[in-house]
Write an enzyme that holds these catalytic residues in place. Sequence first.
Site, PDB file in Angstrom:
ATOM      1  N   LYS A  89       5.995 -10.586  56.974  1.00 40.72           N
ATOM      2  CA  LYS A  89       5.877  -9.184  57.038  1.00 40.72           C
ATOM      3  C   LYS A  89       6.208  -8.689  58.241  1.00 40.72           C
ATOM      4  CE  LYS A  89       4.173  -5.455  55.128  1.00 40.72           C
ATOM      5  NZ  LYS A  89       5.582  -4.796  55.231  1.00 40.72           N
ATOM      6  N   GLN A 110       4.781 -10.546  66.074  1.00 45.33           N
ATOM      7  CA  GLN A 110       4.067  -9.937  64.766  1.00 45.33           C
ATOM      8  C   GLN A 110       3.123 -10.901  64.285  1.00 45.33           C
ATOM      9  OE1 GLN A 110       5.772  -6.995  63.408  1.00 45.33           O
ATOM     10  NE2 GLN A 110       3.939  -6.891  62.196  1.00 45.33           N
ATOM     11  N   LYS A 113      -0.027 -10.498  65.628  1.00 46.68           N
ATOM     12  CA  LYS A 113      -0.625  -9.351  65.123  1.00 46.68           C
ATOM     13  C   LYS A 113      -1.292  -9.385  63.895  1.00 46.68           C
ATOM     14  CE  LYS A 113       2.082  -5.883  66.313  1.00 46.68           C
ATOM     15  NZ  LYS A 113       3.198  -5.093  66.249  1.00 46.68           N
ATOM     16  N   LYS A 125      10.589 -10.106  61.268  1.00 44.15           N
ATOM     17  CA  LYS A 125      10.990  -8.731  61.794  1.00 44.15           C
ATOM     18  C   LYS A 125      12.609  -8.837  61.383  1.00 44.15           C
ATOM     19  CE  LYS A 125       9.937  -5.165  64.242  1.00 44.15           C
ATOM     20  NZ  LYS A 125       8.658  -4.327  64.194  1.00 44.15           N
ATOM     21  N   GLY A 164       9.018  -0.226  58.237  1.00 43.91           N
ATOM     22  CA  GLY A 164       9.819   0.355  59.099  1.00 43.91           C
ATOM     23  C   GLY A 164       9.584   0.172  60.577  1.00 43.91           C
ATOM     24  N   ASP A 165      10.210   0.776  61.416  1.00 42.70           N
ATOM     25  CA  ASP A 165       9.976   0.469  62.742  1.00 42.70           C
ATOM     26  C   ASP A 165      10.889   1.634  63.622  1.00 42.70           C
ATOM     27  OD1 ASP A 165       8.976  -1.595  65.043  1.00 42.70           O
ATOM     28  OD2 ASP A 165      10.603  -1.075  65.822  1.00 42.70           O
ATOM     29  N   THR A 208      -0.469   3.602  62.220  1.00 49.38           N
ATOM     30  CA  THR A 208      -0.296   2.799  63.612  1.00 49.38           C
ATOM     31  C   THR A 208      -0.909   3.840  64.806  1.00 49.38           C
ATOM     32  OG1 THR A 208       1.679   1.807  62.698  1.00 49.38           O
ATOM     33  CG2 THR A 208       1.406   1.856  65.129  1.00 49.38           C
ATOM     34  N   ASN A 239       7.261   8.422  65.057  1.00 54.14           N
ATOM     35  CA  ASN A 239       6.095   7.929  64.215  1.00 54.14           C
ATOM     36  C   ASN A 239       4.794   7.755  64.642  1.00 54.14           C
ATOM     37  OD1 ASN A 239       4.691   5.778  62.215  1.00 54.14           O
ATOM     38  ND2 ASN A 239       5.156   7.713  61.146  1.00 54.14           N
ATOM     39  N   SER A 376       0.100  -1.633  55.895  1.00 52.84           N
ATOM     40  CA  SER A 376       0.939  -2.036  54.832  1.00 52.84           C
ATOM     41  C   SER A 376       0.641  -3.061  53.778  1.00 52.84           C
ATOM     42  CB  SER A 376       2.302  -2.712  55.644  1.00 52.84           C
ATOM     43  OG  SER A 376       3.312  -1.768  56.136  1.00 52.84           O
TER      44      SER A 376
HETATM   45  P1  NDP Z   1      10.462   6.094  65.834  1.00 51.35           P
HETATM   46  O1  NDP Z   1      11.908   5.949  65.732  1.00 51.35           O
HETATM   47  O2  NDP Z   1       9.795   6.956  64.830  1.00 51.35           O
HETATM   48  O3  NDP Z   1      10.271   6.692  67.445  1.00 51.35           O
HETATM   49  C1  NDP Z   1      10.520   6.213  68.415  1.00 51.35           C
HETATM   50  C2  NDP Z   1      10.290   7.005  69.592  1.00 51.35           C
HETATM   51  O4  NDP Z   1      10.476   6.365  70.849  1.00 51.35           O
HETATM   52  C3  NDP Z   1      11.241   8.304  69.757  1.00 51.35           C
HETATM   53  O5  NDP Z   1      10.541   9.300  70.367  1.00 51.35           O
HETATM   54  C4  NDP Z   1      12.362   7.972  70.581  1.00 51.35           C
HETATM   55  O6  NDP Z   1      13.358   8.689  71.433  1.00 51.35           O
HETATM   56  C5  NDP Z   1      11.662   6.882  71.661  1.00 51.35           C
HETATM   57  N1  NDP Z   1      12.430   5.831  72.056  1.00 51.35           N
HETATM   58  C6  NDP Z   1      13.252   4.751  71.564  1.00 51.35           C
HETATM   59  N2  NDP Z   1      13.993   4.017  72.363  1.00 51.35           N
HETATM   60  C7  NDP Z   1      13.576   4.574  73.638  1.00 51.35           C
HETATM   61  C8  NDP Z   1      14.215   4.223  74.769  1.00 51.35           C
HETATM   62  N3  NDP Z   1      14.963   3.437  74.956  1.00 51.35           N
HETATM   63  N4  NDP Z   1      13.874   5.110  75.773  1.00 51.35           N
HETATM   64  C9  NDP Z   1      12.902   6.089  75.840  1.00 51.35           C
HETATM   65  N5  NDP Z   1      12.579   6.557  74.328  1.00 51.35           N
HETATM   66  C10 NDP Z   1      12.944   5.704  73.459  1.00 51.35           C
HETATM   67  O7  NDP Z   1       9.753   4.918  66.134  1.00 51.35           O
HETATM   68  P2  NDP Z   1       8.097   4.410  65.889  1.00 51.35           P
HETATM   69  O8  NDP Z   1       7.464   5.374  66.535  1.00 51.35           O
HETATM   70  O9  NDP Z   1       8.078   3.714  64.531  1.00 51.35           O
HETATM   71  O10 NDP Z   1       7.973   3.047  66.781  1.00 51.35           O
HETATM   72  C11 NDP Z   1       7.728   3.504  68.292  1.00 51.35           C
HETATM   73  C12 NDP Z   1       7.240   1.893  68.872  1.00 51.35           C
HETATM   74  O11 NDP Z   1       5.942   1.613  68.003  1.00 51.35           O
HETATM   75  C13 NDP Z   1       8.294   0.858  68.726  1.00 51.35           C
HETATM   76  O12 NDP Z   1       7.938  -0.050  69.752  1.00 51.35           O
HETATM   77  C14 NDP Z   1       7.588   0.084  67.669  1.00 51.35           C
HETATM   78  O13 NDP Z   1       8.140  -1.358  67.613  1.00 51.35           O
HETATM   79  C15 NDP Z   1       6.281   0.223  67.689  1.00 51.35           C
HETATM   80  N6  NDP Z   1       5.369   0.061  66.289  1.00 51.35           N
HETATM   81  C16 NDP Z   1       5.655   0.846  65.184  1.00 51.35           C
HETATM   82  C17 NDP Z   1       5.108   0.655  64.134  1.00 51.35           C
HETATM   83  C18 NDP Z   1       5.263   1.551  63.155  1.00 51.35           C
HETATM   84  O14 NDP Z   1       4.326   1.649  62.037  1.00 51.35           O
HETATM   85  N7  NDP Z   1       6.135   2.392  62.751  1.00 51.35           N
HETATM   86  C19 NDP Z   1       3.990  -0.361  63.820  1.00 51.35           C
HETATM   87  C20 NDP Z   1       3.658  -1.215  65.053  1.00 51.35           C
HETATM   88  C21 NDP Z   1       4.667  -0.837  66.234  1.00 51.35           C
HETATM   89  P3  NDP Z   1      14.682   9.196  70.609  1.00 51.35           P
HETATM   90  O15 NDP Z   1      14.275   9.877  69.240  1.00 51.35           O
HETATM   91  O16 NDP Z   1      15.254   9.979  71.601  1.00 51.35           O
HETATM   92  O17 NDP Z   1      15.374   7.845  70.390  1.00 51.35           O
END
Ligand code: NDP
Length: 444
Positions: A89, A110, A113, A125, A164-165, A208, A239, A376
């Site tokens: 997962k 993961q 976690k 992943k 998603g991620d 999250t 997200n 999830s």
């Molecule tokens: P999204 O794609 O929804 O959002 C990512 C955000 O981070 C955007 O604002 C993006 O900006 C920014 N970002 C991405 N890469 C960079 C970078 N290199 N430098 C600066 N800003 C960056 O992703 P999520 O919110 O889903 O995920 C965010 C984090 O949380 C990740 O590390 C993910 O692994 C982790 N996570 C997510 C989960 C989930 O349920 N979605 C669960 C557990 C962990 P821009 O739009 O400009 O790219």
Amino acid sequence: MKYVEKVLEDLKKRNPNEPEFHQAATEILTTLSPIVEKHPEYEAAGLLERFVEPERIIMFRVPWVDDSGKVNINKGYRVQFNSAIGPYKGGLRFHPSVNLSIIKFLGLEQILKNSLTGLPIGGGKGGSDFDPKGKSDREVMAFCQSFMTELYRHIGADTDVPAGDIGVGAREIGFLFGQYKRICAEHVGVLTGRGLAYGGSLVRKEATGYGLVYIVEEALKARGESLNNKKVIISGSGNVAIYACEKAQSLGAKVVAMYDSDGYVYDANGINLAVIKEIKEIRRGRIKEYTQKVKSAIYTEGCKGIWTIPCDIALPCATQNEIDADSASALVKNGVKYVAEGANMPSTLEAIEVFQNNKVVFLPAKAANAGGVATSALEMAQSSGRMFWSFEEVDEKLKNIMINIYHNIDDAAKEYGYEGNYVMGANIAGFLKVAAAMMAHGVV
Ligand code: NDP
């Protein structure tokens, strides 16, 4: 040489050019010494060597045609890391930076976690170096269909359940699910984060971010404090960041800054989340547009400066290694008391050291952002039971899971003599269950 050091050295030799994987493995393995000393049978069983070697890695070509008629080729990955305690997962990440090292670091994290959630899910992943940014809906659909046309044969509701991620939200999950259903002719819970119209769970979208704030709330409570009037910085505006902001604000905190990969907005009056949602969720725009709607806010190009803004609580919610030692020192100098990781591995090893040396309450990702995967797993339970729980029911379960995680990692840290060190606590508590399952299964 000690067992842990030997495994780590071998890992670096056998997996060259995988810096993120090395970083995650170093963070985890160096904290497991107290356990392997207590359990010499683990070394005899080659347990750590097996723990850091994925059970299966799938890599594939993803060809698709863009709107100009040009053929594009991306790389696709799924790392099925560890199925000792349940089906693989873990999310799918679509971002140009994606490579095997990044997917392996995420997969390794993961495993622990998922174990911490207390639910029966193994670790995996996947993703692609495809960049959904700036693509039309049709292009994203063409890519997702091609990606699933290979991936479908490796996943299943009882074998491997992606979600998603970064870069994979409701739109992408919809296209991926549609193609899976079309190829396999079955409507099953093979992906989570699905839309509410086709088997999704309430609260998954928020999980999250909400979970992150619930665990911070519990850490504050344990110290006789609350979120009320706390000044908070959140990196990212995707997200996780958006729903962390929503929950923090609803509990009385003032979120003063957020960013995307271009730059950050500072709003001394407190971020207007409706404006962020309109820009990010509805229009897929850039955060600098915030200042067109909120004139008092200040936009600064580049991300790093966000960590120089004084705050009580920092919630990194964007990506790996966004806080280095300098940024951590700036946060400490300006009075940060709590750092909780919404993103995966947002703090470098050196940054973590700065936080711990300065008595900042540091909640690592595998505990702090586990609410997403936990929900999830609740989605999986609803799918297989053909049930649909209310928002309040799921939210209550999520909150209880986060409270339990906090106490589990706190207790494990204390038990092993590292009170308040939640990196130790999370790795130890997560690993013990996985180790017990792996030992029970024999050499597999
Ligand atoms: P999204 O794609 O929804 O959002 C990512 C955000 O981070 C955007 O604002 C993006 O900006 C920014 N970002 C991405 N890469 C960079 C970078 N290199 N430098 C600066 N800003 C960056 O992703 P999520 O919110 O889903 O995920 C965010 C984090 O949380 C990740 O590390 C993910 O692994 C982790 N996570 C997510 C989960 C989930 O349920 N979605 C669960 C557990 C962990 P821009 O739009 O400009 O790219």
